[in-house]
Design a protein around this motif. Structure first.
Motif, PDB file in Angstrom:
ATOM      1  N   SER A  85      43.117  50.850  64.249  1.00  0.00           N
ATOM      2  CA  SER A  85      42.875  52.050  63.188  1.00  0.00           C
ATOM      3  C   SER A  85      41.667  52.801  62.573  1.00  0.00           C
ATOM      4  CB  SER A  85      44.173  51.582  62.021  1.00  0.00           C
ATOM      5  OG  SER A  85      43.470  50.315  60.844  1.00  0.00           O
ATOM      6  N   HIS A  86      41.699  54.130  61.900  1.00  0.00           N
ATOM      7  CA  HIS A  86      41.242  54.782  60.970  1.00  0.00           C
ATOM      8  C   HIS A  86      40.215  54.667  62.334  1.00  0.00           C
ATOM      9  CE1 HIS A  86      41.767  53.987  57.496  1.00  0.00           C
ATOM     10  NE2 HIS A  86      43.064  53.124  57.579  1.00  0.00           N
ATOM     11  N   LYS A  87      40.598  55.396  63.845  1.00  0.00           N
ATOM     12  CA  LYS A  87      39.988  56.064  64.533  1.00  0.00           C
ATOM     13  C   LYS A  87      39.166  54.285  65.482  1.00  0.00           C
ATOM     14  CE  LYS A  87      40.044  60.576  63.470  1.00  0.00           C
ATOM     15  NZ  LYS A  87      39.984  61.910  62.923  1.00  0.00           N
ATOM     16  N   GLY A  88      39.432  53.518  65.569  1.00  0.00           N
ATOM     17  CA  GLY A  88      38.684  52.543  65.622  1.00  0.00           C
ATOM     18  C   GLY A  88      37.712  51.487  64.489  1.00  0.00           C
ATOM     19  N   ALA A  89      37.994  51.657  63.955  1.00  0.00           N
ATOM     20  CA  ALA A  89      37.025  51.512  62.287  1.00  0.00           C
ATOM     21  C   ALA A  89      36.382  49.899  62.714  1.00  0.00           C
ATOM     22  CB  ALA A  89      37.388  51.955  61.241  1.00  0.00           C
ATOM     23  N   TRP A  90      35.611  49.867  63.070  1.00  0.00           N
ATOM     24  CA  TRP A  90      34.622  48.031  62.319  1.00  0.00           C
ATOM     25  C   TRP A  90      35.411  48.298  60.692  1.00  0.00           C
ATOM     26  CZ3 TRP A  90      33.047  44.157  65.120  1.00  0.00           C
ATOM     27  CH2 TRP A  90      33.528  44.292  66.952  1.00  0.00           C
ATOM     28  N   ARG A  91      35.800  46.519  60.317  1.00  0.00           N
ATOM     29  CA  ARG A  91      35.815  47.074  58.879  1.00  0.00           C
ATOM     30  C   ARG A  91      34.434  45.374  59.044  1.00  0.00           C
ATOM     31  NH1 ARG A  91      41.473  47.826  56.969  1.00  0.00           N
ATOM     32  NH2 ARG A  91      41.874  49.350  58.380  1.00  0.00           N
ATOM     33  N   GLY A  92      34.293  44.955  57.283  1.00  0.00           N
ATOM     34  CA  GLY A  92      33.895  43.977  57.493  1.00  0.00           C
ATOM     35  C   GLY A  92      34.216  43.301  56.013  1.00  0.00           C
ATOM     36  N   GLN A  93      34.792  42.376  56.094  1.00  0.00           N
ATOM     37  CA  GLN A  93      35.813  41.467  55.458  1.00  0.00           C
ATOM     38  C   GLN A  93      34.898  40.411  54.797  1.00  0.00           C
ATOM     39  OE1 GLN A  93      39.084  41.495  54.900  1.00  0.00           O
ATOM     40  NE2 GLN A  93      39.382  39.381  53.389  1.00  0.00           N
ATOM     41  N   ILE A  94      35.205  40.513  52.944  1.00  0.00           N
ATOM     42  CA  ILE A  94      34.566  38.850  52.451  1.00  0.00           C
ATOM     43  C   ILE A  94      35.229  38.362  51.781  1.00  0.00           C
ATOM     44  CG2 ILE A  94      33.276  39.273  50.866  1.00  0.00           C
ATOM     45  CD1 ILE A  94      31.929  42.480  51.215  1.00  0.00           C
ATOM     46  N   GLU A  95      34.870  37.232  52.020  1.00  0.00           N
ATOM     47  CA  GLU A  95      35.978  35.924  51.627  1.00  0.00           C
ATOM     48  C   GLU A  95      34.899  35.000  51.100  1.00  0.00           C
ATOM     49  OE1 GLU A  95      39.057  35.138  52.110  1.00  0.00           O
ATOM     50  OE2 GLU A  95      39.577  37.534  53.470  1.00  0.00           O
ATOM     51  N   ALA A  96      35.590  34.324  50.294  1.00  0.00           N
ATOM     52  CA  ALA A  96      34.899  32.427  49.876  1.00  0.00           C
ATOM     53  C   ALA A  96      33.836  32.658  48.597  1.00  0.00           C
ATOM     54  CB  ALA A  96      34.565  31.425  50.855  1.00  0.00           C
ATOM     55  N   VAL A  97      34.018  33.354  47.916  1.00  0.00           N
ATOM     56  CA  VAL A  97      32.698  34.709  47.142  1.00  0.00           C
ATOM     57  C   VAL A  97      32.644  33.655  46.322  1.00  0.00           C
ATOM     58  CG1 VAL A  97      31.737  36.422  45.917  1.00  0.00           C
ATOM     59  CG2 VAL A  97      32.973  37.059  47.688  1.00  0.00           C
ATOM     60  N   ARG A  98      31.468  32.919  45.926  1.00  0.00           N
ATOM     61  CA  ARG A  98      31.239  31.961  45.011  1.00  0.00           C
ATOM     62  C   ARG A  98      29.627  31.916  43.977  1.00  0.00           C
ATOM     63  NH1 ARG A  98      35.792  31.510  46.012  1.00  0.00           N
ATOM     64  NH2 ARG A  98      36.973  29.532  46.395  1.00  0.00           N
ATOM     65  N   ILE A  99      29.427  32.236  43.091  1.00  0.00           N
ATOM     66  CA  ILE A  99      28.638  31.842  42.797  1.00  0.00           C
ATOM     67  C   ILE A  99      28.322  30.493  41.365  1.00  0.00           C
ATOM     68  CG2 ILE A  99      27.107  33.177  40.288  1.00  0.00           C
ATOM     69  CD1 ILE A  99      25.979  33.972  42.903  1.00  0.00           C
ATOM     70  N   ALA A 100      27.463  30.026  41.782  1.00  0.00           N
ATOM     71  CA  ALA A 100      27.403  28.689  40.579  1.00  0.00           C
ATOM     72  C   ALA A 100      28.083  29.114  38.954  1.00  0.00           C
ATOM     73  CB  ALA A 100      26.542  28.000  40.525  1.00  0.00           C
ATOM     74  N   SER A 101      29.060  28.256  38.089  1.00  0.00           N
ATOM     75  CA  SER A 101      29.217  28.660  37.330  1.00  0.00           C
ATOM     76  C   SER A 101      28.498  28.762  36.041  1.00  0.00           C
ATOM     77  CB  SER A 101      30.549  27.376  37.272  1.00  0.00           C
ATOM     78  OG  SER A 101      30.140  25.875  36.814  1.00  0.00           O
ATOM     79  N   HIS A 102      27.007  27.837  36.455  1.00  0.00           N
ATOM     80  CA  HIS A 102      26.052  27.720  34.935  1.00  0.00           C
ATOM     81  C   HIS A 102      25.500  28.962  35.224  1.00  0.00           C
ATOM     82  CE1 HIS A 102      24.398  25.748  37.731  1.00  0.00           C
ATOM     83  NE2 HIS A 102      23.214  26.559  37.065  1.00  0.00           N
TER      84      HIS A 102
END
Length: 152
Positions: free
Chosen positions: A78-95
């Motif tokens: 889709s989107h004429k063969g577009a590559w996508r970047g998928q961002i997952e599991a984003v975490r920054i230390a709570s403090h």
């Protein structure tokens, strides 16, 4: 606050990564950071590390691992063969949340996707994480889809 050093994770980073994944109200329900780590974490890491379409990142502030995310590079027709970047599991230390480190990490991820030739970056966020949704919107992400999951 100092700039983050973001690099590809190694197996030695696993305890810190799992600790970050468990460092919030949703993660406490599903992750187990106790040592020794469940072997399933090492098996998952091996699969990620061996796949050129995956990049598991850690963010360091000095010697402390303070963030993590996973990038998946997805080909599509889709989107004429577009590559996508998928961002997952984003975490920054709570403090350290609220100090701009998450924005810095996401900017790094978007740049990494651009460098890989992706034409769009996408991510999902748990429906209950309203503060997180506002964070992504401030960074220019637009809510575009309704997601569904089937637990197997």
């Amino acid at each position: 606050m100092s700039s983050l050093d973001i690099r590809r994770a190694t197996e030695a980073d696993l305890p810190a990564i799992v600790g970050l994944l468990a460092d919030d109200y949703r993660g406490r329900e599903r992750e187990d950071p106790r040592l020794p780590l469940d072997p399933a974490y090492r098996e998952a890491f091996a699969a990620i590390a061996s796949d050129e379409g995956q990049f598991l990142a850690v963010a360091l502030l000095g010697d402390e691992t303070v963030g993590t995310l996973q990038l998946s590079f997805l080909p599509g027709l889709s989107h004429k063969g577009a590559w996508r970047g998928q961002i997952e599991a984003v975490r920054i230390a709570s403090h350290l949340r609220g100090k701009g480190l998450g924005a810095e990490m996401i900017a790094w991820a978007v740049d990494a996707c651009r460098a890989r030739g992706c034409q769009m970056v996408q991510l999902t966020s748990d429906a209950t994480r309203l503060d997180t949704h506002r964070f992504y919107e401030r960074l220019g992400f637009i809510q575009s889809h309704l997601g569904f999951k089937l637990t197997l």
